[in-house]
Design an enzyme around this catalytic site. Structure first.
Site, mmCIF file in Angstrom:
data_model
loop_
_atom_site.group_PDB
_atom_site.id
_atom_site.type_symbol
_atom_site.label_atom_id
_atom_site.label_comp_id
_atom_site.label_asym_id
_atom_site.label_seq_id
_atom_site.Cartn_x
_atom_site.Cartn_y
_atom_site.Cartn_z
ATOM 1 N N HIS A 156 53.765 -10.060 -16.487
ATOM 2 C CA HIS A 156 53.834 -10.312 -15.042
ATOM 3 C C HIS A 156 53.844 -11.807 -14.745
ATOM 4 O O HIS A 156 54.596 -12.284 -13.899
ATOM 5 C CB HIS A 156 52.608 -9.710 -14.340
ATOM 6 C CG HIS A 156 52.726 -8.249 -14.049
ATOM 7 N ND1 HIS A 156 53.890 -7.531 -14.179
ATOM 8 C CD2 HIS A 156 51.797 -7.362 -13.589
ATOM 9 C CE1 HIS A 156 53.674 -6.266 -13.830
ATOM 10 N NE2 HIS A 156 52.403 -6.140 -13.473
ATOM 11 N N TYR A 170 42.908 -8.099 -7.694
ATOM 12 C CA TYR A 170 43.948 -7.286 -8.314
ATOM 13 C C TYR A 170 45.230 -8.109 -8.348
ATOM 14 O O TYR A 170 45.474 -8.930 -7.481
ATOM 15 C CB TYR A 170 44.172 -5.984 -7.534
ATOM 16 C CG TYR A 170 43.059 -4.971 -7.670
ATOM 17 C CD1 TYR A 170 41.835 -5.172 -7.031
ATOM 18 C CD2 TYR A 170 43.215 -3.814 -8.421
ATOM 19 C CE1 TYR A 170 40.810 -4.244 -7.140
ATOM 20 C CE2 TYR A 170 42.201 -2.873 -8.538
ATOM 21 C CZ TYR A 170 40.994 -3.097 -7.895
ATOM 22 O OH TYR A 170 39.982 -2.174 -8.005
ATOM 23 N N GLU A 171 46.069 -7.838 -9.359
ATOM 24 C CA GLU A 171 47.230 -8.701 -9.589
ATOM 25 C C GLU A 171 48.280 -8.640 -8.489
ATOM 26 O O GLU A 171 49.176 -9.473 -8.444
ATOM 27 C CB GLU A 171 47.865 -8.377 -10.946
ATOM 28 C CG GLU A 171 48.436 -6.983 -11.028
ATOM 29 C CD GLU A 171 48.702 -6.540 -12.463
ATOM 30 O OE1 GLU A 171 48.223 -7.196 -13.383
ATOM 31 O OE2 GLU A 171 49.390 -5.527 -12.630
ATOM 32 N N SER A 172 48.157 -7.683 -7.580
ATOM 33 C CA SER A 172 49.083 -7.618 -6.451
ATOM 34 C C SER A 172 48.856 -8.772 -5.475
ATOM 35 O O SER A 172 49.599 -8.906 -4.504
ATOM 36 C CB SER A 172 48.923 -6.281 -5.725
ATOM 37 O OG SER A 172 47.572 -6.049 -5.407
ATOM 38 N N GLY A 173 47.813 -9.580 -5.702
ATOM 39 C CA GLY A 173 47.570 -10.732 -4.841
ATOM 40 C C GLY A 173 46.366 -10.583 -3.937
ATOM 41 O O GLY A 173 46.060 -11.468 -3.148
#
Lengths: 287, 255
Positions: A104, B50-53
């Site tokens: 990612h 979380y990696e979604s921001g």
């Protein structure tokens, strides 16, 4: 310059066989309606770029649109496998597919570099990771100041970026809210773009001064497709259809079952079908 | 007969590994369950990313995906994904990365990419996602997973994310990685921590009722045991209550 059109017109004008497509949206605002139109127009040989292929690319790969996929996490989130992606990689069905796999961080940095007009992205990553061995597009550079070795990957500059957003103004400016992912970077880095939107408004007077906005002069085609991100979601309009993500596991498991479902729901469908996924009231209540 | 399951024992133990001072980068699935349980019980000030921001998120139900709307709506703020990986993760602002794994070796290296050969895989797994950089950029790494001979293996089919490499100081010497790496493995049978010298995972506590033989039978490498072997404290009633309520809310929300 932004041009308002129908989905058929936008896809016919922008997407050609063999193009590299970045249909982005990090779980949120995934442009499903646009993907359906690409499949209906029968595009083939596409390079499909997306951090998370998700259901959108599972469908396109299973329908034979893709010859190559560039990705960093290829599962059905919280559910399991993307069966069509797996079948293509493991069994070359319906056709062999090339894979360029990243992390990612690498893809996010590569989109950022694409938007910034740089040839590559540099970051501290991939240390001890075996993708370095199997992906020739992962290289190392040495910082000229500190001597630190850093990872480098090529910038992502797609032929066409396709994204979904909440609003377009009548002038053609685009507003994104919520989890904004890499949509802005994907559009700015691409040669052409298609933006589907939930609604078209007079202006963005009610948005804050730091709202995420792409000006009309950075946009290609804009198409009004209410509900166009389903089964993904549009923050402020409708929730992620988690039940459908679970159902997809069974639909996509079997080749014939998948093709039958796609024929009924996608190949015979239209952009207008998506409106039913959007509740009448535009403001959902907060839990 | 105990009144909790091995999975509940695992989640409660994993949750207890986090403190209110931690900034935790959360993987989906078991790590997310443990991290949110910690926030709902002993560590209300725990920061979850979380990696979604989504920064400082406080979901009321567990997200099915890493980017459910629930995460954004309950977050302090939501940043673009490139910023998440550049400023927050790579910038060294995360104390703990909490990961799961399909395959794990005794040095905490993780495989979530393929079973079999990369170019002709027997099973194509989802891949690394954020994990390769989470593994090197967070202050330390906790891993939570159910253990079996298939998941805790002698040799990985593919190294998706770096743990302690070949052991010892390999992580720092060969790869120049200065963060601590995997420091705790919580399974449904026990807790393991790396040996200070070799960095090989060593059992440091057994869950109530679990025997050494059970651990040996469910470990693909030669299981190591610390000299002192305390019993992992059993879940408290309030922890079980919070966990079960969380899972019930989640099930209802996702249909």
């Amino acid at each position: 310059m932004a041009e308002f059109s129908t989905l058929e017109e936008a896809v016919a004008a922008c997407v050609r066989d063999g193009d590299a497509l970045a249909m982005e949206g990090f779980t949120h605002l995934i442009p499903h309606a646009a993907a359906h139109e690409v499949m209906r127009q029968g595009r083939t040989g596409l390079t499909l770029i997306r951090m998370t292929p998700d259901i959108i690319y599972d469908q396109m790969i299973g329908m034979g649109c893709a010859s190559r996929v560039v990705f960093s996490w290829g599962g059905n989130p919280g559910v399991g496998s993307l069966h069509r992606l797996r079948d293509a990689i493991e069994q070359s069905w319906p056709n062999p597919i090339g894979v360029e796999e990243h992390s990612h961080a690498a893809m996010a940095n590569a989109y950022d570099a694409g938007a910034a007009g740089l040839p590559c992205a540099v970051f501290r990553g991939y240390r001890g990771a075996e993708l370095v061995r199997v992906n020739p597009n992962i290289k190392a550079v040495v910082c000229p100041f500190s001597g630190e070795e850093l990872a480098a990957v090529p910038a992502i500059n797609a032929d066409v970026a396709v994204v979904h957003a909440q609003k377009a103004s009548k002038k053609g400016d685009i507003l994104f809210e919520g989890i904004v992912g890499v949509q802005k970077e994907a559009v700015l880095g691409a040669k052409r773009s298609i933006i589907t939107v939930e609604e078209i408004v007079d202006d963005f007077a009610d948005s804050g001064p730091n709202a995420v906005i792409l000006p009309h002069w950075t946009i290609g085609h804009i198409v009004h497709v209410p509900g166009g991100a389903h089964p993904s979601y549009a923050h402020g309009y409708y929730d992620r259809d988690n039940a459908f993500y679970k159902e997809w596991d069974a639909i996509a498991k079997d080749r014939d079952g998948f093709r039958a479902w796609m024929e009924e729901h996608v190949m015979q469908g239209s952009a207008e079908d998506f409106a039913r996924h959007r509740p009448k009231r535009t403001k959902r209540k907060r839990r | 007969m105990s009144d909790y399951t091995p999975n509940e024992m695992m989640s409660v133990t994993a949750a207890r590994a986090l403190s209110g001072n931690d900034v935790c980068f959360v993987g989906i699935g078991l790590p997310s369950e443990a991290a949110n349980l910690a926030r709902l019980t002993h560590a209300p000030d725990l920061t979850l990313i979380y990696e979604s921001g989504t920064l400082g998120t406080q979901p009321k139900v567990l997200p099915l995906s890493i980017g459910d709307g629930e995460l954004c709506e309950t977050a302090l703020t939501t940043v673009p994904v490139p910023e998440m990986f550049r400023y927050w993760l790579q910038g060294g602002r995360v104390t703990v990365g909490f990961l799961g794994a399909a395959q794990l070796d005794c040095f905490g290296n993780i495989n979530t990419t393929v079973i079999g050969d990369y170019d002709a895989p027997k099973v194509r797994l989802p891949g690394g996602g954020g994990a390769p950089e989470i593994a090197i950029s967070c202050g330390e790494i906790f891993i939570v997973m159910r253990q079996s001979k298939r998941s805790l293996v002698e040799r990985l089919d593919f190294v998706t994310s770096l743990g302690h490499g070949m052991g010892g100081n390999d992580r720092a010497e060969r790869f120049g990685v200065t963060t601590k790496g995997p420091s705790r493995l919580i399974t449904d049978l026990c807790v393991m921590e790396p040996d200070p010298e070799t960095k090989a995972f060593t059992v440091t506590s057994l869950h109530p009722g679990v025997t050494r033989e059970q651990v040996i039978e469910n470990t693909g490498w030669e299981a190591l045991f610390a000299d002192e072997m305390p019993e992992t404290p059993a879940p408290l009633a309030k922890e079980l209550k919070a966990l079960r309520a969380l899972k019930k809310r989640t099930e209802k929300a996702h249909g």
